[in-house]
Motif scaffolding. Structure first.
Motif, PDB file in Angstrom:
ATOM      1  N   MET A 115      15.448 -63.200  26.608  1.00 29.80           N
ATOM      2  CA  MET A 115      14.576 -62.384  25.758  1.00 29.80           C
ATOM      3  C   MET A 115      15.034 -60.930  25.751  1.00 29.80           C
ATOM      4  O   MET A 115      15.079 -60.272  24.709  1.00 29.80           O
ATOM      5  N   PHE A 116      15.393 -60.433  26.942  1.00 33.26           N
ATOM      6  CA  PHE A 116      15.887 -59.055  27.016  1.00 33.26           C
ATOM      7  C   PHE A 116      17.227 -58.929  26.308  1.00 33.26           C
ATOM      8  O   PHE A 116      17.505 -57.915  25.655  1.00 33.26           O
ATOM      9  N   SER A 117      18.086 -59.940  26.418  1.00 36.33           N
ATOM     10  CA  SER A 117      19.397 -59.903  25.769  1.00 36.33           C
ATOM     11  C   SER A 117      19.263 -59.723  24.255  1.00 36.33           C
ATOM     12  O   SER A 117      20.005 -58.968  23.642  1.00 36.33           O
TER      13      SER A 117
ATOM     14  N   ALA B 282      16.442 -58.549  22.643  1.00 40.68           N
ATOM     15  CA  ALA B 282      15.733 -57.300  22.334  1.00 40.68           C
ATOM     16  C   ALA B 282      16.632 -56.083  22.505  1.00 40.68           C
ATOM     17  O   ALA B 282      16.588 -55.161  21.688  1.00 40.68           O
ATOM     18  N   TYR B 283      17.453 -56.057  23.550  1.00 42.00           N
ATOM     19  CA  TYR B 283      18.319 -54.893  23.766  1.00 42.00           C
ATOM     20  C   TYR B 283      19.373 -54.776  22.669  1.00 42.00           C
ATOM     21  O   TYR B 283      19.637 -53.687  22.158  1.00 42.00           O
ATOM     22  N   ARG B 284      19.964 -55.881  22.284  1.00 34.92           N
ATOM     23  CA  ARG B 284      20.965 -55.840  21.219  1.00 34.92           C
ATOM     24  C   ARG B 284      20.331 -55.452  19.883  1.00 34.92           C
ATOM     25  O   ARG B 284      20.959 -54.815  19.048  1.00 34.92           O
ATOM     26  N   MET B 285      19.097 -55.845  19.677  1.00 41.80           N
ATOM     27  CA  MET B 285      18.397 -55.488  18.449  1.00 41.80           C
ATOM     28  C   MET B 285      18.073 -53.996  18.407  1.00 41.80           C
ATOM     29  O   MET B 285      18.197 -53.350  17.358  1.00 41.80           O
ATOM     30  N   LEU B 286      17.655 -53.435  19.549  1.00 39.82           N
ATOM     31  CA  LEU B 286      17.098 -52.076  19.564  1.00 39.82           C
ATOM     32  C   LEU B 286      18.022 -51.014  20.145  1.00 39.82           C
ATOM     33  O   LEU B 286      17.848 -49.832  19.872  1.00 39.82           O
ATOM     34  N   GLY B 287      18.968 -51.425  20.987  1.00 46.32           N
ATOM     35  CA  GLY B 287      19.827 -50.436  21.635  1.00 46.32           C
ATOM     36  C   GLY B 287      19.066 -49.540  22.585  1.00 46.32           C
ATOM     37  O   GLY B 287      19.498 -48.435  22.902  1.00 46.32           O
TER      38      GLY B 287
ATOM     39  N   ALA C 128      13.246 -52.387  24.637  1.00 47.33           N
ATOM     40  CA  ALA C 128      13.503 -53.815  24.823  1.00 47.33           C
ATOM     41  C   ALA C 128      12.565 -54.393  25.871  1.00 47.33           C
ATOM     42  O   ALA C 128      12.026 -55.504  25.703  1.00 47.33           O
ATOM     43  N   GLU C 129      12.336 -53.663  26.945  1.00 52.36           N
ATOM     44  CA  GLU C 129      11.408 -54.130  27.978  1.00 52.36           C
ATOM     45  C   GLU C 129       9.990 -54.251  27.438  1.00 52.36           C
ATOM     46  O   GLU C 129       9.252 -55.181  27.779  1.00 52.36           O
TER      47      GLU C 129
ATOM     48  N   PRO D 161      16.325 -57.880  37.568  1.00 50.86           N
ATOM     49  CA  PRO D 161      16.894 -59.119  37.029  1.00 50.86           C
ATOM     50  C   PRO D 161      16.587 -59.308  35.548  1.00 50.86           C
ATOM     51  O   PRO D 161      17.364 -59.938  34.828  1.00 50.86           O
ATOM     52  N   ALA D 162      15.445 -58.766  35.090  1.00 50.97           N
ATOM     53  CA  ALA D 162      15.073 -58.916  33.679  1.00 50.97           C
ATOM     54  C   ALA D 162      16.033 -58.173  32.764  1.00 50.97           C
ATOM     55  O   ALA D 162      16.078 -58.435  31.563  1.00 50.97           O
ATOM     56  N   ARG D 163      16.790 -57.221  33.336  1.00 54.03           N
ATOM     57  CA  ARG D 163      17.737 -56.457  32.515  1.00 54.03           C
ATOM     58  C   ARG D 163      19.136 -57.060  32.504  1.00 54.03           C
ATOM     59  O   ARG D 163      20.042 -56.526  31.884  1.00 54.03           O
ATOM     60  N   GLN D 164      19.343 -58.137  33.238  1.00 49.76           N
ATOM     61  CA  GLN D 164      20.664 -58.743  33.297  1.00 49.76           C
ATOM     62  C   GLN D 164      20.978 -59.429  31.966  1.00 49.76           C
ATOM     63  O   GLN D 164      20.178 -60.224  31.465  1.00 49.76           O
ATOM     64  N   VAL D 165      22.120 -59.124  31.392  1.00 52.28           N
ATOM     65  CA  VAL D 165      22.528 -59.744  30.141  1.00 52.28           C
ATOM     66  C   VAL D 165      23.968 -60.210  30.265  1.00 52.28           C
ATOM     67  O   VAL D 165      24.728 -59.709  31.095  1.00 52.28           O
ATOM     68  N   GLU D 166      24.321 -61.184  29.455  1.00 55.63           N
ATOM     69  CA  GLU D 166      25.725 -61.585  29.376  1.00 55.63           C
ATOM     70  C   GLU D 166      26.471 -60.458  28.680  1.00 55.63           C
ATOM     71  O   GLU D 166      26.136 -60.084  27.556  1.00 55.63           O
ATOM     72  N   THR D 167      27.441 -59.887  29.358  1.00 61.14           N
ATOM     73  CA  THR D 167      28.131 -58.724  28.799  1.00 61.14           C
ATOM     74  C   THR D 167      29.363 -59.151  28.006  1.00 61.14           C
ATOM     75  O   THR D 167      30.236 -59.856  28.504  1.00 61.14           O
TER      76      THR D 167
END
Length: 289
Positions: free
Chosen positions: A1-3, A5-10, A15-16, A82-88
Motif C-alpha cells: 500500500m505504501f509502495s 501511495a509513495y510512487r503516486m504522491l512522491g 503516503a503514510e 517497516p511500513a515504509r519499506q518498498v521494492e527499490t
C-alpha cells in the motif's frame, strides 16, 4: 500500500496518511460485514483511489509552490519503519518521480499499476473506474509522455556509490579537473527549498556552472562545520547533510549515465525532511532572516 501511495504522491508523509486512511476503511468494511474476497485487490483499489484524490489536491498546492518541486527523499536505515519499506527500482528514483509529474493523477495511477506493479487492464479498469479500452488509451498516452522525457540513467549501485564518493572528495578538495571529469556536459542541478530554506529558484545547467556552484556549497559546508553522510535514498546512494549538532539540512541524490553524473537533486525543504529526524534551520546557520 505504501509502495503505491509513495510512487503516486512522491511524499512520505502524504503516503503514510493515505495508507492509514485506506487501512481504516478496509477495517471498517470488515466490521460492517463486507466480504473481501481478495484483500490485496481491495487494498490496491482503496489506496489508489485515495492517492488519486490526494494528488489532485496536491497539484493545486504545487502550482503555488516556490521554486522547483522535488519528492520527499525515502532514506533507508536499519531502524526504518517497516511500513515504509518498498521494492527499490527506477520507479522510486528522484528523477523518475519528477518525470511522473507530467502525468495527470489517473494517468499516473494507470501507468504505475501497469508498468511497475504488473496489473492487468481488467484489474486496472476496476480500480480507476474506467473501461479496459480507455485504460489502454490512457496507458499509451502516459507512456509516450514518460518516454519523451526519460533520460538514459544507469542504475548500477556500486557505480553510483563510487561516483558519489569521488564527487564528494573532489568538491571538498576543490579539485576542478576531477569535478569536470565526473560531470556530464549537460548536467543539471535542481534544488527544492519550497520557500522554507535557501535554494536556487531555477535549475543550473552545464558542467562548468554546476561545478562552480557545487564548489561554493562545499566551501560553505566546511565553514559551517556541516557533515556529509553517504546514505541510500530512493534506492540509490545519496548524501545526507547534517549540521554540527546533527540536525538534517539536506538530502542530495544523483543520477548517472554513461559513467558520468547527469543530474543532482538537492532537497532542502525542512517540511520534506521532517520524517528523517530533527531538521536544522539553514537560514539561521547562514545568518539570513
Amino acid at each position: 500500500m505504501f509502495s503505491i501511495a509513495y510512487r503516486m504522491l512522491g511524499s512520505v508523509v502524504e503516503a503514510e496518511d493515505v495508507v492509514q486512511d485506506a487501512f481504516l476503511r478496509m477495517h471498517k468494511s470488515q466490521l460492517e460485514g463486507t466480504a473481501i474476497d481478495s484483500p490485496d485487490a481491495f487494498a490496491t483499489t482503496v489506496t489508489t483511489r485515495l492517492a488519486i484524490d490526494a494528488l489532485r489536491s496536491a497539484r493545486v498546492r504545487r502550482e503555488q509552490y516556490v521554486g522547483p518541486w522535488l519528492p520527499e527523499p525515502l532514506v533507508a536505515s536499519d531502524d526504518a519503519d517497516p511500513a515504509r519499506q518498498v521494492e527499490t527500482d527506477e520507479s522510486v528514483s528522484t528523477a523518475f518521480l519528477v518525470l511522473l509529474e507530467r502525468l495527470s493523477p489517473v494517468e499516473r495511477a494507470v501507468f504505475l499499476l501497469r508498468e511497475v506493479f504488473g496489473y492487468g487492464y481488467d484489474e486496472i479498469a476496476a480500480v480507476v473506474e474506467k473501461s479496459e479500452a480507455n485504460c489502454r488509451q490512457i496507458m499509451a498516452r502516459a507512456k509516450r509522455a514518460i518516454d519523451a522525457g526519460r533520460a538514459r540513467f544507469d542504475a548500477d549501485r556500486e557505480r553510483h556509490a563510487e561516483l558519489s564518493q569521488r564527487f564528494l572528495a573532489a568538491a571538498h578538495d576543490g579539485n576542478i579537473e576531477a569535478l569536470k571529469r565526473l560531470l556530464a556536459d549537460d548536467v543539471v542541478f535542481v534544488a527544492d527549498g519550497g520557500g522554507r530554506a535557501p535554494a536556487i529558484q531555477k535549475p543550473i545547467s552545464g558542467a562548468v556552472q554546476v561545478m562552480r556552484f557545487v564548489m561554493g556549497l562545499a566551501k560553505q559546508a566546511t565553514r559551517l562545520n556541516m557533515r556529509t553522510e553517504l546514505v541510500e535514498a530512493n534506492g540509490l546512494p545519496a548524501w545526507r547533510v547534517v549540521s554540527a549538532e546533527g540536525a538534517v539540512l539536506a538530502v542530495m541524490t544523483i543520477e548517472i549515465g554513461d559513467g558520468r553524473i547527469r543530474a543532482l537533486h538537492n532537497q532542502l525543504n525542512p517540511d520534506k525532511l521532517g520524517h528523517l529526524g530533527t531538521t536544522g534551520d539553514l537560514n539561521a546557520l547562514l545568518g539570513r532572516t
